[in-house]
Design a protein around this motif. Structure first.
Motif, PDB file in Angstrom:
ATOM      1  N   TRP A 130      27.062  24.951 -52.225  1.00  0.00           N
ATOM      2  CA  TRP A 130      27.914  25.432 -53.296  1.00  0.00           C
ATOM      3  C   TRP A 130      28.124  26.941 -53.188  1.00  0.00           C
ATOM      4  O   TRP A 130      29.248  27.422 -53.367  1.00  0.00           O
ATOM      5  CB  TRP A 130      27.293  25.085 -54.650  1.00  0.00           C
ATOM      6  N   SER A 131      27.059  27.687 -52.904  1.00  0.00           N
ATOM      7  CA  SER A 131      27.195  29.145 -52.849  1.00  0.00           C
ATOM      8  C   SER A 131      28.036  29.585 -51.657  1.00  0.00           C
ATOM      9  O   SER A 131      28.778  30.552 -51.758  1.00  0.00           O
ATOM     10  CB  SER A 131      25.823  29.810 -52.814  1.00  0.00           C
ATOM     11  N   THR A 132      27.957  28.896 -50.534  1.00  0.00           N
ATOM     12  CA  THR A 132      28.795  29.272 -49.399  1.00  0.00           C
ATOM     13  C   THR A 132      30.260  28.904 -49.629  1.00  0.00           C
ATOM     14  O   THR A 132      31.152  29.567 -49.123  1.00  0.00           O
ATOM     15  CB  THR A 132      28.311  28.628 -48.097  1.00  0.00           C
ATOM     16  N   ASP A 133      30.513  27.869 -50.411  1.00  0.00           N
ATOM     17  CA  ASP A 133      31.880  27.494 -50.703  1.00  0.00           C
ATOM     18  C   ASP A 133      32.547  28.433 -51.703  1.00  0.00           C
ATOM     19  O   ASP A 133      33.772  28.530 -51.753  1.00  0.00           O
ATOM     20  CB  ASP A 133      31.952  26.063 -51.258  1.00  0.00           C
ATOM     21  N   GLN A 134      31.762  29.156 -52.490  1.00  0.00           N
ATOM     22  CA  GLN A 134      32.326  30.054 -53.504  1.00  0.00           C
ATOM     23  C   GLN A 134      32.833  31.372 -52.918  1.00  0.00           C
ATOM     24  O   GLN A 134      33.706  31.997 -53.491  1.00  0.00           O
ATOM     25  CB  GLN A 134      31.285  30.357 -54.585  1.00  0.00           C
ATOM     26  N   ILE A 135      32.313  31.791 -51.775  1.00  0.00           N
ATOM     27  CA  ILE A 135      32.718  33.053 -51.155  1.00  0.00           C
ATOM     28  C   ILE A 135      33.855  32.764 -50.170  1.00  0.00           C
ATOM     29  O   ILE A 135      33.686  31.988 -49.233  1.00  0.00           O
ATOM     30  CB  ILE A 135      31.535  33.696 -50.393  1.00  0.00           C
ATOM     31  N   PRO A 136      35.014  33.376 -50.387  1.00  0.00           N
ATOM     32  CA  PRO A 136      36.120  33.148 -49.438  1.00  0.00           C
ATOM     33  C   PRO A 136      35.839  33.825 -48.112  1.00  0.00           C
ATOM     34  O   PRO A 136      35.137  34.844 -48.038  1.00  0.00           O
ATOM     35  CB  PRO A 136      37.334  33.751 -50.128  1.00  0.00           C
ATOM     36  N   CYS A 137      36.387  33.291 -47.071  1.00  0.00           N
ATOM     37  CA  CYS A 137      36.143  33.811 -45.724  1.00  0.00           C
ATOM     38  C   CYS A 137      36.923  35.090 -45.498  1.00  0.00           C
ATOM     39  O   CYS A 137      38.028  35.261 -45.817  1.00  0.00           O
ATOM     40  CB  CYS A 137      36.540  32.767 -44.697  1.00  0.00           C
ATOM     41  N   MET A 165      27.915  24.198 -43.157  1.00  0.00           N
ATOM     42  CA  MET A 165      28.047  25.583 -43.538  1.00  0.00           C
ATOM     43  C   MET A 165      29.349  26.122 -42.959  1.00  0.00           C
ATOM     44  O   MET A 165      29.769  25.730 -41.892  1.00  0.00           O
ATOM     45  CB  MET A 165      26.884  26.387 -43.002  1.00  0.00           C
ATOM     46  N   GLY A 166      29.928  27.049 -43.676  1.00  0.00           N
ATOM     47  CA  GLY A 166      31.150  27.666 -43.190  1.00  0.00           C
ATOM     48  C   GLY A 166      30.866  28.556 -41.994  1.00  0.00           C
ATOM     49  O   GLY A 166      29.781  29.088 -41.809  1.00  0.00           O
ATOM     50  N   GLY A 167      31.858  28.711 -41.134  1.00  0.00           N
ATOM     51  CA  GLY A 167      31.670  29.478 -39.916  1.00  0.00           C
ATOM     52  C   GLY A 167      31.423  30.962 -40.158  1.00  0.00           C
ATOM     53  O   GLY A 167      30.642  31.590 -39.464  1.00  0.00           O
ATOM     54  N   CYS A 168      32.090  31.539 -41.149  1.00  0.00           N
ATOM     55  CA  CYS A 168      31.967  32.993 -41.339  1.00  0.00           C
ATOM     56  C   CYS A 168      31.610  33.331 -42.782  1.00  0.00           C
ATOM     57  O   CYS A 168      32.193  34.212 -43.376  1.00  0.00           O
ATOM     58  CB  CYS A 168      33.271  33.666 -40.922  1.00  0.00           C
ATOM     59  N   ARG A 169      30.653  32.637 -43.353  1.00  0.00           N
ATOM     60  CA  ARG A 169      30.285  32.875 -44.744  1.00  0.00           C
ATOM     61  C   ARG A 169      28.808  33.240 -44.888  1.00  0.00           C
ATOM     62  O   ARG A 169      28.075  32.639 -45.670  1.00  0.00           O
ATOM     63  CB  ARG A 169      30.581  31.637 -45.576  1.00  0.00           C
ATOM     64  N   PRO A 170      28.323  34.243 -44.184  1.00  0.00           N
ATOM     65  CA  PRO A 170      26.903  34.590 -44.338  1.00  0.00           C
ATOM     66  C   PRO A 170      26.594  35.205 -45.697  1.00  0.00           C
ATOM     67  O   PRO A 170      25.470  35.119 -46.174  1.00  0.00           O
ATOM     68  CB  PRO A 170      26.649  35.578 -43.206  1.00  0.00           C
ATOM     69  N   LEU A 171      27.579  35.819 -46.338  1.00  0.00           N
ATOM     70  CA  LEU A 171      27.347  36.436 -47.639  1.00  0.00           C
ATOM     71  C   LEU A 171      27.022  35.381 -48.696  1.00  0.00           C
ATOM     72  O   LEU A 171      26.111  35.560 -49.504  1.00  0.00           O
ATOM     73  CB  LEU A 171      28.563  37.255 -48.070  1.00  0.00           C
ATOM     74  N   GLY A 172      27.735  34.281 -48.672  1.00  0.00           N
ATOM     75  CA  GLY A 172      27.450  33.201 -49.607  1.00  0.00           C
ATOM     76  C   GLY A 172      26.073  32.612 -49.377  1.00  0.00           C
ATOM     77  O   GLY A 172      25.367  32.250 -50.316  1.00  0.00           O
ATOM     78  N   PHE A 173      25.682  32.523 -48.114  1.00  0.00           N
ATOM     79  CA  PHE A 173      24.352  32.023 -47.790  1.00  0.00           C
ATOM     80  C   PHE A 173      23.282  32.960 -48.322  1.00  0.00           C
ATOM     81  O   PHE A 173      22.303  32.530 -48.929  1.00  0.00           O
ATOM     82  CB  PHE A 173      24.211  31.856 -46.278  1.00  0.00           C
ATOM     83  N   LEU A 174      23.471  34.264 -48.130  1.00  0.00           N
ATOM     84  CA  LEU A 174      22.478  35.243 -48.598  1.00  0.00           C
ATOM     85  C   LEU A 174      22.403  35.314 -50.113  1.00  0.00           C
ATOM     86  O   LEU A 174      21.326  35.480 -50.683  1.00  0.00           O
ATOM     87  CB  LEU A 174      22.793  36.618 -48.015  1.00  0.00           C
ATOM     88  N   LEU A 175      23.552  35.171 -50.786  1.00  0.00           N
ATOM     89  CA  LEU A 175      23.539  35.186 -52.246  1.00  0.00           C
ATOM     90  C   LEU A 175      22.914  33.921 -52.827  1.00  0.00           C
ATOM     91  O   LEU A 175      22.283  33.961 -53.878  1.00  0.00           O
ATOM     92  CB  LEU A 175      24.968  35.352 -52.784  1.00  0.00           C
ATOM     93  N   GLY A 176      23.074  32.820 -52.138  1.00  0.00           N
ATOM     94  CA  GLY A 176      22.507  31.569 -52.627  1.00  0.00           C
ATOM     95  C   GLY A 176      21.060  31.355 -52.256  1.00  0.00           C
ATOM     96  O   GLY A 176      20.397  30.453 -52.775  1.00  0.00           O
TER      97      GLY A 176
END
Length: 73
Positions: free
Chosen positions: A66-73, A1-12
């Motif tokens: 995939w969803s965490t990779d789609q949201i830029p940090c 998981m990305g270090g600062c991508r909680p939005l992608g996690f929540l959307l996915g």
């Protein structure tokens, strides 16, 4: 998981929950295919069925990555 991508996690997360239900179906298919291949090892279609079931089991993790990779940090 990305270090600062909680939005992608929540959307996915909702999609991952749906994929979790599908992965349970994949587990049932995998168990059925394993039992069937033990009873009749000449069935080569069971191997394809088992591979499909394993990919269904891995689906929730693929969706979250995939969803965490789609949201830029």
């Amino acid at each position: 998981m990305g270090g600062c991508r909680p939005l992608g996690f929540l959307l996915g997360l909702p999609f991952a929950l749906v994929a979790l239900v599908i992965s349970v179906v994949g587990c049932v298919i995998w168990v059925f295919g394993t039992v069937l291949s033990c009873l009749c090892p000449c069935c080569c279609c069971v191997a394809g069925l088992a591979n499909m079931a394993v990919s269904l089991i891995k689906l929730p993790i693929k969706i979250l990555k995939w969803s965490t990779d789609q949201i830029p940090c």
